[in-house]
Design a protein around this motif. Structure first.
Motif, mmCIF file in Angstrom:
data_model
loop_
_atom_site.group_PDB
_atom_site.id
_atom_site.type_symbol
_atom_site.label_atom_id
_atom_site.label_comp_id
_atom_site.label_asym_id
_atom_site.label_seq_id
_atom_site.Cartn_x
_atom_site.Cartn_y
_atom_site.Cartn_z
ATOM 1 N N ALA A 42 5.216 -1.020 2.563
ATOM 2 C CA ALA A 42 4.223 -1.039 1.484
ATOM 3 C C ALA A 42 3.520 0.302 1.242
ATOM 4 C CB ALA A 42 3.194 -2.144 1.722
ATOM 5 N N PRO A 43 3.224 1.094 2.274
ATOM 6 C CA PRO A 43 2.557 2.369 2.004
ATOM 7 C C PRO A 43 3.365 3.313 1.096
ATOM 8 C CG PRO A 43 2.282 1.790 4.305
ATOM 9 C CD PRO A 43 3.278 0.807 3.728
ATOM 10 N N ALA A 44 4.665 3.088 0.977
ATOM 11 C CA ALA A 44 5.509 3.940 0.127
ATOM 12 C C ALA A 44 5.623 3.403 -1.307
ATOM 13 C CB ALA A 44 6.902 4.065 0.743
ATOM 14 N N ASP A 45 4.923 2.308 -1.623
ATOM 15 C CA ASP A 45 4.982 1.762 -2.982
ATOM 16 C C ASP A 45 4.478 2.784 -3.992
ATOM 17 O OD1 ASP A 45 5.729 -0.668 -1.854
ATOM 18 O OD2 ASP A 45 3.863 -1.704 -2.375
ATOM 19 N N PRO A 46 5.255 3.032 -5.051
ATOM 20 C CA PRO A 46 4.703 3.854 -6.127
ATOM 21 C C PRO A 46 3.707 3.022 -6.930
ATOM 22 C CG PRO A 46 7.065 3.416 -6.485
ATOM 23 C CD PRO A 46 6.662 2.707 -5.234
ATOM 24 N N PRO A 47 2.696 3.675 -7.501
ATOM 25 C CA PRO A 47 1.755 2.924 -8.327
ATOM 26 C C PRO A 47 2.399 2.540 -9.660
ATOM 27 C CG PRO A 47 1.231 5.248 -8.389
ATOM 28 C CD PRO A 47 2.358 5.085 -7.395
ATOM 29 N N LEU A 48 1.955 1.436 -10.218
ATOM 30 C CA LEU A 48 2.394 1.004 -11.547
ATOM 31 C C LEU A 48 1.354 1.504 -12.546
ATOM 32 C CD1 LEU A 48 3.533 -2.580 -10.566
ATOM 33 C CD2 LEU A 48 5.007 -0.803 -11.526
ATOM 34 N N ALA A 49 1.758 2.435 -13.392
ATOM 35 C CA ALA A 49 0.822 3.120 -14.294
ATOM 36 C C ALA A 49 0.000 2.155 -15.137
ATOM 37 C CB ALA A 49 1.586 4.093 -15.189
ATOM 38 N N GLU A 50 0.639 1.103 -15.666
ATOM 39 C CA GLU A 50 -0.089 0.171 -16.531
ATOM 40 C C GLU A 50 -1.211 -0.532 -15.778
ATOM 41 O OE1 GLU A 50 3.174 0.331 -16.043
ATOM 42 O OE2 GLU A 50 4.275 0.101 -17.922
ATOM 43 N N GLU A 72 -3.769 -10.078 6.459
ATOM 44 C CA GLU A 72 -4.878 -9.255 6.944
ATOM 45 C C GLU A 72 -4.403 -8.074 7.800
ATOM 46 O OE1 GLU A 72 -8.507 -7.815 7.267
ATOM 47 O OE2 GLU A 72 -8.178 -9.649 6.107
ATOM 48 N N ARG A 73 -3.320 -8.232 8.523
ATOM 49 C CA ARG A 73 -2.837 -7.143 9.392
ATOM 50 C C ARG A 73 -2.433 -5.899 8.592
ATOM 51 N NH1 ARG A 73 1.427 -10.757 9.171
ATOM 52 N NH2 ARG A 73 3.427 -9.852 8.537
ATOM 53 N N CYS A 74 -2.314 -6.039 7.274
ATOM 54 C CA CYS A 74 -1.945 -4.911 6.403
ATOM 55 C C CYS A 74 -3.164 -4.214 5.800
ATOM 56 C CB CYS A 74 -1.040 -5.397 5.268
ATOM 57 S SG CYS A 74 0.508 -6.112 5.827
ATOM 58 N N ARG A 75 -4.357 -4.560 6.237
ATOM 59 C CA ARG A 75 -5.582 -4.044 5.613
ATOM 60 C C ARG A 75 -5.644 -2.517 5.621
ATOM 61 N NH1 ARG A 75 -10.255 -5.690 3.576
ATOM 62 N NH2 ARG A 75 -9.762 -7.856 4.053
ATOM 63 N N ARG A 76 -5.444 -1.876 6.756
ATOM 64 C CA ARG A 76 -5.578 -0.409 6.822
ATOM 65 C C ARG A 76 -4.610 0.257 5.854
ATOM 66 N NH1 ARG A 76 -8.486 2.926 5.976
ATOM 67 N NH2 ARG A 76 -9.929 1.573 6.993
ATOM 68 N N ASP A 77 -3.328 -0.146 5.878
ATOM 69 C CA ASP A 77 -2.347 0.434 4.952
ATOM 70 C C ASP A 77 -2.751 0.201 3.505
ATOM 71 O OD1 ASP A 77 -0.707 1.395 6.971
ATOM 72 O OD2 ASP A 77 0.729 -0.268 6.845
ATOM 73 N N THR A 78 -3.283 -0.970 3.210
ATOM 74 C CA THR A 78 -3.680 -1.318 1.844
ATOM 75 C C THR A 78 -4.852 -0.456 1.381
ATOM 76 O OG1 THR A 78 -2.860 -3.582 2.116
ATOM 77 C CG2 THR A 78 -4.484 -3.203 0.372
ATOM 78 N N ASP A 80 -5.740 2.450 2.548
ATOM 79 C CA ASP A 80 -5.251 3.830 2.424
ATOM 80 C C ASP A 80 -4.471 4.020 1.128
ATOM 81 O OD1 ASP A 80 -6.408 4.376 4.888
ATOM 82 O OD2 ASP A 80 -4.499 4.385 5.992
ATOM 83 N N TRP A 81 -3.641 3.023 0.773
ATOM 84 C CA TRP A 81 -2.840 3.111 -0.454
ATOM 85 C C TRP A 81 -3.748 3.150 -1.679
ATOM 86 C CZ3 TRP A 81 -2.033 0.693 -5.052
ATOM 87 C CH2 TRP A 81 -0.881 1.048 -5.744
ATOM 88 N N LEU A 82 -4.742 2.262 -1.731
ATOM 89 C CA LEU A 82 -5.669 2.236 -2.867
ATOM 90 C C LEU A 82 -6.373 3.580 -3.028
ATOM 91 C CD1 LEU A 82 -7.184 -1.319 -2.289
ATOM 92 C CD2 LEU A 82 -5.819 -0.624 -4.283
ATOM 93 N N ALA A 83 -6.852 4.143 -1.935
ATOM 94 C CA ALA A 83 -7.552 5.439 -1.987
ATOM 95 C C ALA A 83 -6.604 6.562 -2.394
ATOM 96 C CB ALA A 83 -8.193 5.737 -0.633
ATOM 97 N N ALA A 84 -5.400 6.560 -1.839
ATOM 98 C CA ALA A 84 -4.431 7.630 -2.131
ATOM 99 C C ALA A 84 -4.037 7.667 -3.599
ATOM 100 C CB ALA A 84 -3.180 7.452 -1.261
ATOM 101 N N HIS A 85 -4.122 6.526 -4.267
ATOM 102 C CA HIS A 85 -3.708 6.462 -5.671
ATOM 103 C C HIS A 85 -4.886 6.421 -6.636
ATOM 104 C CE1 HIS A 85 0.473 6.425 -4.688
ATOM 105 N NE2 HIS A 85 0.216 5.553 -3.735
ATOM 106 N N GLY A 86 -6.077 6.738 -6.123
ATOM 107 C CA GLY A 86 -7.238 6.907 -6.978
ATOM 108 C C GLY A 86 -7.763 5.637 -7.625
#
Length: 163
Positions: A42-50, A72-78, A80-86
């Motif tokens: 999941a951390p490698a998911d590209p963002p969906l522009a729309e 819940e075990r994916c919280r940290r990765d999630t 981090d992903w939200l922050a990394a993609h603004g």
């Protein structure tokens, strides 16, 4: 009782609404499904522009809340992903690690809980069953149809309660 002085809430799903899971869906096509690998990728998911654009636009008027079927075990990765993609800051509601109920049940339960304290302006989600149930319950819905559909993921959401 709802707090009418607070900004309304806009609720966004993650997978195939904000995050493109296409590169990891192959983990769900085998039997047994490889859930650990699916979530580890999941951390490698590209963002969906729309979806990202809609979240940023909606954040001008609403508090953003993320509602995902990820465990819940994916919280940290999630986070981090939200922050990394603004993406806008917001509370993240995740499925309990052992919760295997279909997303349409877990998400509607959370939506109703949110609505007890705040006005929920909209739910943005790609899962048609979640959207159907939310609309029947009186919530405004935007159906995120900008990602490629995955039969394996749809089956997993409904039958296995994993995302």
């Amino acid at each position: 009782m709802t707090d009418s002085s607070a900004r309304p809430v806009a609720v966004f799903d993650l997978d195939n609404t904000l995050a493109d899971t296409a590169h990891r869906q192959h983990f769900l096509e085998s039997r047994p499904r490889d859930w650990d690998a699916f979530f580890a990728a999941a951390p490698a998911d590209p963002p969906l522009a729309e979806g990202v654009e809609l979240a940023l636009e909606t954040a001008r008027e609403c508090e953003i809340v993320y509602l995902t079927g990820r465990p819940e075990r994916c919280r940290r990765d999630t986070l981090d992903w939200l922050a990394a993609h603004g993406l806008p800051e917001g509370r993240v509601h995740m499925r309990g690690d052992a919760d295997r109920r279909p997303a349409r049940f877990t998400k509607l339960e959370t939506l109703r809980r949110l609505a007890r304290g705040r006005r929920v302006r909209v739910l943005v989600d790609d899962d048609e069953l979640v959207c159907d149930d939310a609309e029947r319950a009186g919530f405004a819905v935007v159906r995120a149809r900008w990602a490629d559909r995955s039969a394996a993921l749809e089956d997993a959401q409904e039958r296995e309660g994993r995302t």
